[in-house]
Design an enzyme around this catalytic site. Sequence first.
Site, PDB file in Angstrom:
ATOM      1  N   LYS A 155       3.082   0.710 -11.346  1.00  0.00           N
ATOM      2  CA  LYS A 155       2.986  -0.266 -10.256  1.00  0.00           C
ATOM      3  C   LYS A 155       1.895  -1.274 -10.613  1.00  0.00           C
ATOM      4  O   LYS A 155       2.122  -2.151 -11.430  1.00  0.00           O
ATOM      5  CB  LYS A 155       2.759   0.456  -8.942  1.00  0.00           C
ATOM      6  CG  LYS A 155       3.953   1.355  -8.560  1.00  0.00           C
ATOM      7  CD  LYS A 155       3.756   2.049  -7.242  1.00  0.00           C
ATOM      8  CE  LYS A 155       5.016   2.791  -6.805  1.00  0.00           C
ATOM      9  NZ  LYS A 155       5.405   3.909  -7.706  1.00  0.00           N
ATOM     10  N   HIS A 177       0.218   3.440  -4.547  1.00  0.00           N
ATOM     11  CA  HIS A 177       0.169   2.017  -4.229  1.00  0.00           C
ATOM     12  C   HIS A 177      -1.263   1.510  -4.028  1.00  0.00           C
ATOM     13  O   HIS A 177      -1.457   0.352  -3.658  1.00  0.00           O
ATOM     14  CB  HIS A 177       1.011   1.734  -2.984  1.00  0.00           C
ATOM     15  CG  HIS A 177       2.452   2.065  -3.176  1.00  0.00           C
ATOM     16  ND1 HIS A 177       3.384   1.168  -3.635  1.00  0.00           N
ATOM     17  CD2 HIS A 177       3.126   3.230  -2.994  1.00  0.00           C
ATOM     18  CE1 HIS A 177       4.565   1.751  -3.724  1.00  0.00           C
ATOM     19  NE2 HIS A 177       4.439   3.003  -3.336  1.00  0.00           N
ATOM     20  N   SER A 196       3.914   3.724   1.581  1.00  0.00           N
ATOM     21  CA  SER A 196       4.641   2.731   0.798  1.00  0.00           C
ATOM     22  C   SER A 196       5.560   1.837   1.608  1.00  0.00           C
ATOM     23  O   SER A 196       5.914   0.747   1.157  1.00  0.00           O
ATOM     24  CB  SER A 196       5.451   3.430  -0.295  1.00  0.00           C
ATOM     25  OG  SER A 196       6.389   4.332   0.263  1.00  0.00           O
TER      26      SER A 196
END
Length: 410
Positions: free
Chosen positions: A254, A223, A195
């Site tokens: 996300k 992610h 990340s």
Amino acid sequence: MSHSFKALHLAESQIAELDLQLLRRRLRATESACDTKSTVDGRELKAFCSNDYLGLANHPALIAALAEGAKRYGVGSGASHLISGHSVAHELLEKKLASFQSQHIPQARALFFSTGYLANLTAITGLVRLAPSGQASIYSAKLNHASLIDGVRLAGAQNKASVTLFDHTQLDSLTESLKNDQKPFKLIVTDGVFSMDGDLAPAKALLQIAEQYDALLLIDDAHGFGVLGKQGHGILEQDNLNSERLIYIGTLGKAAGVSGAFICAHDSFIEWLIQKGRPYIYSTATPPAIAHTLLTSLELIEGEEGQNRRTHLRQLIEIWKKEMVFAQWEKSFSSTPIQPVILGSNANALLAAKLLDEAGYWIPAIRPPTVPDGSARLRITFSANHTVDDLRQLIHQLKQIEQTSMVQAS
């Protein structure tokens, strides 16, 4: 107030120490929806700092789905999943999430959580409990997210599991350690996309190692889910992996634009976590309206709109690679929407963030312990809602700020 109140004195003195080290964090409250422009303290800033990679957090279809979900299910679940909080909305979402990974994990089944932190704690601590105390080994990538680190620490403490850290860019030491490991249960733990650096885990090589040495491979694709792979299914799709040994964790706050996370694994592992995963058992279920909203999000991710948004993201990434050239600042290689700019000292990172703020940009400084000492940075992230012009204006601004900061530093 009594001077014998030592805990308060400790808190105040250690906060003062954080100030001296330029490590104190401060909250900023936004006054607008998550998007590429945010209103903060009455000012509109161009935001290049959220994890809303596909730009879905303020999507009209998701706003409508949340309203519909609240109308149908209310605003709370009322209890944990195993009491009365498990809704048909949760059930439908888990089946859809399992279908995303069904080509990669035989007999795939998914379990939905309110946060990625809870999902990681549950997966690691729960799976390690498959082994008798002292009979499990955990191998964790050094740059893993805090939730993975805490899950590993907790599992080690609860079940006396041995813990070994490894460098995900150099797997020889991992292989050597596993070669000499005679314990019956072994778990390799890694981020899919790291990340703070934006680089990818060598998932295919790690799976080969896991198969060779009879280990499970847990990948936290927080992610990567929604971003990687043709259909946005994540790193397993991108690398075309398939194994019963895979434990896949995806985040839904996300790229998916909403909230929550999930574990996807072979049905037997998920059933075990339902029985023994303490964070899952003892947490109130996420409101069903959120699960209902996520069903629409998954349709967008998998459909034509999601593909178009990923194509645009890749275009932004390529422009950044070609056109963002620094004189002194260090740009990390990343094929993802996470594009860090390494500035070294905390003072340098804070100065750059301040100058960006004055120029109308929101890109906070990232400092230890989130990143290693001496690698403070700007963590720049792209959204599919950013235009090419937005990016080129940022590139121009960063070049100017680099020059300004170099002058001030000298």
